[in-house]
Design an enzyme around this catalytic site. Sequence first.
Site, PDB file in Angstrom:
ATOM      1  N   CYS A  43       0.824  -1.217   0.000  1.00  0.00           N
ATOM      2  CA  CYS A  43       0.000   0.000   0.000  1.00  0.00           C
ATOM      3  C   CYS A  43       0.853   1.260   0.000  1.00  0.00           C
ATOM      4  O   CYS A  43       0.678   2.147  -0.830  1.00  0.00           O
ATOM      5  CB  CYS A  43      -0.940  -0.017   1.213  1.00  0.00           C
ATOM      6  SG  CYS A  43      -1.792   1.537   1.455  1.00  0.00           S
ATOM      7  N   CYS A  48      -1.359   1.648  -3.227  1.00  0.00           N
ATOM      8  CA  CYS A  48      -2.380   2.700  -3.065  1.00  0.00           C
ATOM      9  C   CYS A  48      -1.805   4.114  -2.995  1.00  0.00           C
ATOM     10  O   CYS A  48      -2.304   5.019  -3.675  1.00  0.00           O
ATOM     11  CB  CYS A  48      -3.168   2.466  -1.776  1.00  0.00           C
ATOM     12  SG  CYS A  48      -3.494   0.749  -1.397  1.00  0.00           S
ATOM     13  N   LYS A  51       0.263   5.274  -6.171  1.00  0.00           N
ATOM     14  CA  LYS A  51      -0.721   5.264  -7.276  1.00  0.00           C
ATOM     15  C   LYS A  51      -1.616   6.493  -7.200  1.00  0.00           C
ATOM     16  O   LYS A  51      -1.887   7.152  -8.191  1.00  0.00           O
ATOM     17  CB  LYS A  51      -1.528   3.969  -7.207  1.00  0.00           C
ATOM     18  CG  LYS A  51      -2.604   3.747  -8.260  1.00  0.00           C
ATOM     19  CD  LYS A  51      -3.941   4.344  -7.959  1.00  0.00           C
ATOM     20  CE  LYS A  51      -4.511   4.082  -6.614  1.00  0.00           C
ATOM     21  NZ  LYS A  51      -5.065   2.760  -6.407  1.00  0.00           N
ATOM     22  N   TYR A 179      -8.824  -3.589 -11.297  1.00  0.00           N
ATOM     23  CA  TYR A 179      -8.520  -2.313 -10.627  1.00  0.00           C
ATOM     24  C   TYR A 179      -7.256  -1.669 -11.223  1.00  0.00           C
ATOM     25  O   TYR A 179      -7.257  -0.521 -11.618  1.00  0.00           O
ATOM     26  CB  TYR A 179      -8.185  -2.571  -9.156  1.00  0.00           C
ATOM     27  CG  TYR A 179      -9.284  -2.792  -8.176  1.00  0.00           C
ATOM     28  CD1 TYR A 179      -9.692  -1.774  -7.323  1.00  0.00           C
ATOM     29  CD2 TYR A 179      -9.862  -4.043  -8.026  1.00  0.00           C
ATOM     30  CE1 TYR A 179     -10.652  -1.981  -6.354  1.00  0.00           C
ATOM     31  CE2 TYR A 179     -10.828  -4.261  -7.051  1.00  0.00           C
ATOM     32  CZ  TYR A 179     -11.219  -3.228  -6.220  1.00  0.00           C
ATOM     33  OH  TYR A 179     -12.162  -3.442  -5.254  1.00  0.00           O
ATOM     34  N   GLU A 183      -6.950   1.673 -13.568  1.00  0.00           N
ATOM     35  CA  GLU A 183      -6.386   2.880 -12.945  1.00  0.00           C
ATOM     36  C   GLU A 183      -5.164   3.372 -13.717  1.00  0.00           C
ATOM     37  O   GLU A 183      -5.058   4.564 -14.049  1.00  0.00           O
ATOM     38  CB  GLU A 183      -6.003   2.582 -11.488  1.00  0.00           C
ATOM     39  CG  GLU A 183      -7.232   2.395 -10.604  1.00  0.00           C
ATOM     40  CD  GLU A 183      -6.910   2.079  -9.144  1.00  0.00           C
ATOM     41  OE1 GLU A 183      -7.808   2.214  -8.313  1.00  0.00           O
ATOM     42  OE2 GLU A 183      -5.761   1.684  -8.839  1.00  0.00           O
ATOM     43  N   HIS A 438     -27.413  20.777  -1.573  1.00  0.00           N
ATOM     44  CA  HIS A 438     -27.555  21.264  -2.937  1.00  0.00           C
ATOM     45  C   HIS A 438     -26.613  22.425  -3.206  1.00  0.00           C
ATOM     46  O   HIS A 438     -26.423  23.254  -2.321  1.00  0.00           O
ATOM     47  CB  HIS A 438     -29.010  21.714  -3.143  1.00  0.00           C
ATOM     48  CG  HIS A 438     -29.298  22.150  -4.537  1.00  0.00           C
ATOM     49  ND1 HIS A 438     -29.410  21.260  -5.577  1.00  0.00           N
ATOM     50  CD2 HIS A 438     -29.505  23.386  -5.058  1.00  0.00           C
ATOM     51  CE1 HIS A 438     -29.674  21.933  -6.687  1.00  0.00           C
ATOM     52  NE2 HIS A 438     -29.728  23.214  -6.413  1.00  0.00           N
ATOM     53  N   GLU A 443     -26.422  14.531  -3.843  1.00  0.00           N
ATOM     54  CA  GLU A 443     -27.835  14.685  -3.454  1.00  0.00           C
ATOM     55  C   GLU A 443     -28.717  13.672  -4.177  1.00  0.00           C
ATOM     56  O   GLU A 443     -29.808  13.348  -3.716  1.00  0.00           O
ATOM     57  CB  GLU A 443     -28.334  16.114  -3.683  1.00  0.00           C
ATOM     58  CG  GLU A 443     -28.399  16.568  -5.117  1.00  0.00           C
ATOM     59  CD  GLU A 443     -28.782  18.062  -5.218  1.00  0.00           C
ATOM     60  OE1 GLU A 443     -29.859  18.420  -4.737  1.00  0.00           O
ATOM     61  OE2 GLU A 443     -27.978  18.836  -5.773  1.00  0.00           O
TER      62      GLU A 443
HETATM   63  P1  NDP Z   1      -7.971  -7.830 -10.459  1.00  0.00           P
HETATM   64  O1  NDP Z   1      -8.280  -9.158  -9.891  1.00  0.00           O
HETATM   65  O2  NDP Z   1      -8.771  -6.651 -10.088  1.00  0.00           O
HETATM   66  O3  NDP Z   1      -8.018  -7.945 -12.041  1.00  0.00           O
HETATM   67  C1  NDP Z   1      -7.233  -8.880 -12.721  1.00  0.00           C
HETATM   68  C2  NDP Z   1      -7.518  -8.729 -14.196  1.00  0.00           C
HETATM   69  O4  NDP Z   1      -6.635  -9.557 -14.933  1.00  0.00           O
HETATM   70  C3  NDP Z   1      -8.929  -9.140 -14.558  1.00  0.00           C
HETATM   71  O5  NDP Z   1      -9.408  -8.263 -15.549  1.00  0.00           O
HETATM   72  C4  NDP Z   1      -8.736 -10.557 -15.113  1.00  0.00           C
HETATM   73  O6  NDP Z   1      -9.674 -10.924 -16.063  1.00  0.00           O
HETATM   74  C5  NDP Z   1      -7.376 -10.411 -15.775  1.00  0.00           C
HETATM   75  N1  NDP Z   1      -6.668 -11.682 -15.874  1.00  0.00           N
HETATM   76  C6  NDP Z   1      -6.388 -12.540 -14.879  1.00  0.00           C
HETATM   77  N2  NDP Z   1      -5.720 -13.612 -15.352  1.00  0.00           N
HETATM   78  C7  NDP Z   1      -5.567 -13.419 -16.667  1.00  0.00           C
HETATM   79  C8  NDP Z   1      -4.971 -14.168 -17.710  1.00  0.00           C
HETATM   80  N3  NDP Z   1      -4.369 -15.323 -17.467  1.00  0.00           N
HETATM   81  N4  NDP Z   1      -5.028 -13.679 -18.956  1.00  0.00           N
HETATM   82  C9  NDP Z   1      -5.636 -12.506 -19.213  1.00  0.00           C
HETATM   83  N5  NDP Z   1      -6.208 -11.735 -18.267  1.00  0.00           N
HETATM   84  C10 NDP Z   1      -6.182 -12.196 -17.014  1.00  0.00           C
HETATM   85  O7  NDP Z   1      -6.425  -7.630 -10.161  1.00  0.00           O
HETATM   86  P2  NDP Z   1      -5.482  -6.362 -10.228  1.00  0.00           P
HETATM   87  O8  NDP Z   1      -4.154  -6.904 -10.616  1.00  0.00           O
HETATM   88  O9  NDP Z   1      -6.054  -5.265 -11.028  1.00  0.00           O
HETATM   89  O10 NDP Z   1      -5.456  -5.888  -8.713  1.00  0.00           O
HETATM   90  C11 NDP Z   1      -5.122  -6.820  -7.692  1.00  0.00           C
HETATM   91  C12 NDP Z   1      -5.866  -6.522  -6.432  1.00  0.00           C
HETATM   92  O11 NDP Z   1      -5.303  -5.365  -5.829  1.00  0.00           O
HETATM   93  C13 NDP Z   1      -7.333  -6.170  -6.621  1.00  0.00           C
HETATM   94  O12 NDP Z   1      -8.151  -7.301  -6.638  1.00  0.00           O
HETATM   95  C14 NDP Z   1      -7.615  -5.297  -5.451  1.00  0.00           C
HETATM   96  O13 NDP Z   1      -8.002  -6.118  -4.397  1.00  0.00           O
HETATM   97  C15 NDP Z   1      -6.294  -4.632  -5.154  1.00  0.00           C
HETATM   98  N6  NDP Z   1      -6.286  -3.240  -5.623  1.00  0.00           N
HETATM   99  C16 NDP Z   1      -7.173  -2.355  -5.102  1.00  0.00           C
HETATM  100  C17 NDP Z   1      -7.191  -1.052  -5.524  1.00  0.00           C
HETATM  101  C18 NDP Z   1      -8.170  -0.096  -4.958  1.00  0.00           C
HETATM  102  O14 NDP Z   1      -8.744  -0.383  -3.913  1.00  0.00           O
HETATM  103  N7  NDP Z   1      -8.423   1.031  -5.610  1.00  0.00           N
HETATM  104  C19 NDP Z   1      -6.272  -0.571  -6.541  1.00  0.00           C
HETATM  105  C20 NDP Z   1      -5.407  -1.589  -7.047  1.00  0.00           C
HETATM  106  C21 NDP Z   1      -5.426  -2.862  -6.596  1.00  0.00           C
HETATM  107  P3  NDP Z   1     -11.124 -11.495 -15.635  1.00  0.00           P
HETATM  108  O15 NDP Z   1     -11.914 -10.329 -15.179  1.00  0.00           O
HETATM  109  O16 NDP Z   1     -11.630 -12.104 -16.897  1.00  0.00           O
HETATM  110  O17 NDP Z   1     -10.858 -12.492 -14.572  1.00  0.00           O
END
Ligand code: NDP
Length: 458
Positions: A43, A48, A51, A179, A183, A438, A443
């Site tokens: 984080c 976080c 980022k 995510y 982002e 408002h 709202e």
């Molecule tokens: P996510 O789980 O959010 O997303 C992973 C993405 O990668 C999905 O779109 C998934 O597709 C895709 N994916 C997974 N495996 C493959 C593959 N083999 N081939 C192609 N695409 C694939 O993970 P992130 O890496 O974005 O983030 C990790 C975690 O970090 C999040 O789950 C969250 O908990 C945390 N985080 C939180 C944030 C916040 O609170 N703002 C910011 C950043 C991270 P599909 O959808 O089809 O499975």
Amino acid sequence: MTDFDFDLFVIGAGSGGVRAARMAALRGARVAIAEEYRVGGTCVIRGCVPKKFLVYAAAYGKAFKEAAGYGWSVGEVRHDWAKLCANLHDEVDRLSGIYWKNLSNSGVEIFQDRAELEDAHTVRLIAGGRTISARYILIAVGGAPARLGIEGDELAISSNEVFLLKQRPQRIVIAGGGYIACEFAQVFAGLGSEVCQIYRGDTVLRGFDDDVRAHIHDELKRSGVRVMTHANITRIEEAGDGARRVYTDTGEELTADVVIQAVGRVAHTQGLGLDKAGVETAADGAIIVDKFSKTNVDNIYAVGDVTNRINLTPVAIREGAAFAATVFGDDPTAFDHADVASAVFTQPPVGVVGLTEHEARKAYGAVDIYKATFKPMKNALSGSESRMLVKLVVKQDDQRVVGVHMAGDDSPEIIQAVGIAVKAGLTKQQFDATCAVHPTVAEELVTLKDKWTPPEIT
Ligand code: NDP
């Protein structure tokens, strides 16, 4: 009775580990913590916090453009990536230092070293070579970026390395639709890069409410991101001058300065010695715990992303605090994982709490949906076409608001407060009884009057 070196040894000084260590020490336990990289964890060091600085940086670019509608003349604007990163790293260093100070002020002994389990009560410090015994061990090692496992994987970076880039890449390919991918796609598009996001599904942000997914998909495109759906990267090659050639299963080839893989995160348990201590893991490598964060081994607990429950900093912090209360406070505490609000820092950002419409229909059958999409007042003059989405999911029988989904400026700030109402189980009538502020976008939360009905299929 065995005399242990410490009452508690924590492996990993991220959000969950640090909170647990401090809370246990403040309750009188003799506590040590080991961190192989930097105190603060994902984080603070490479997640976080840095980022969000990039998100703020990109938002200025948008604001300069939109200021014209408000009468401002902004001259030539330029962005200095190196300066941003230097300032960002200074702040990260400061925060990491505060984490360190808070730990040591609480009496926690810090080992700047990798620790691995030797058995259920013993850890080995890898660089120091020393073994240490502890009555309890808490595993809080977090997660690590997953990899596609394709030819040329090593030519791509993960979100960890984004903050170490010496210059802002002009052409970026990002794999993933979660995510991190969304982002960073908007951060770099906002800073002026050409971004192509490659996602295997049909709409980004799987797991979020379908309206939010569609909204952000549109907003990504509006901000200039090319979103390639139903596509996978199959191979990455060097293309000379540091560039990368990206091959996809749609037959398209792209050239990029940087390829980022943002395809999820996996529990960082490799080589940790879980087998030596007999700690059980799930198929995805995450440590299996009960509601008190206890593993199958009585004196070993785990909190945070390594348990793959809800992978968010505030959740890890609450799990860490609950662990300390349970084990060292004689106060069995199980953190309640229901209705945890979260945000995605796209532009505009997302704020959500509770169930999606789909989840609510599955759980309760009949639900009432209230929703609005509109042009926020600010954009009447800014020229931005960006829109706001506000959606309430209401359980029909008792009218409890079980989900709130927002996409638009300030949604993360708003959802924190709305999260209290959802967690408290308030009803739609109680929302309506609350007078509006408002003129605000928020709202809409208390003025949505008409139930949404799905369009008839003819
Ligand atoms: P996510 O789980 O959010 O997303 C992973 C993405 O990668 C999905 O779109 C998934 O597709 C895709 N994916 C997974 N495996 C493959 C593959 N083999 N081939 C192609 N695409 C694939 O993970 P992130 O890496 O974005 O983030 C990790 C975690 O970090 C999040 O789950 C969250 O908990 C945390 N985080 C939180 C944030 C916040 O609170 N703002 C910011 C950043 C991270 P599909 O959808 O089809 O499975």
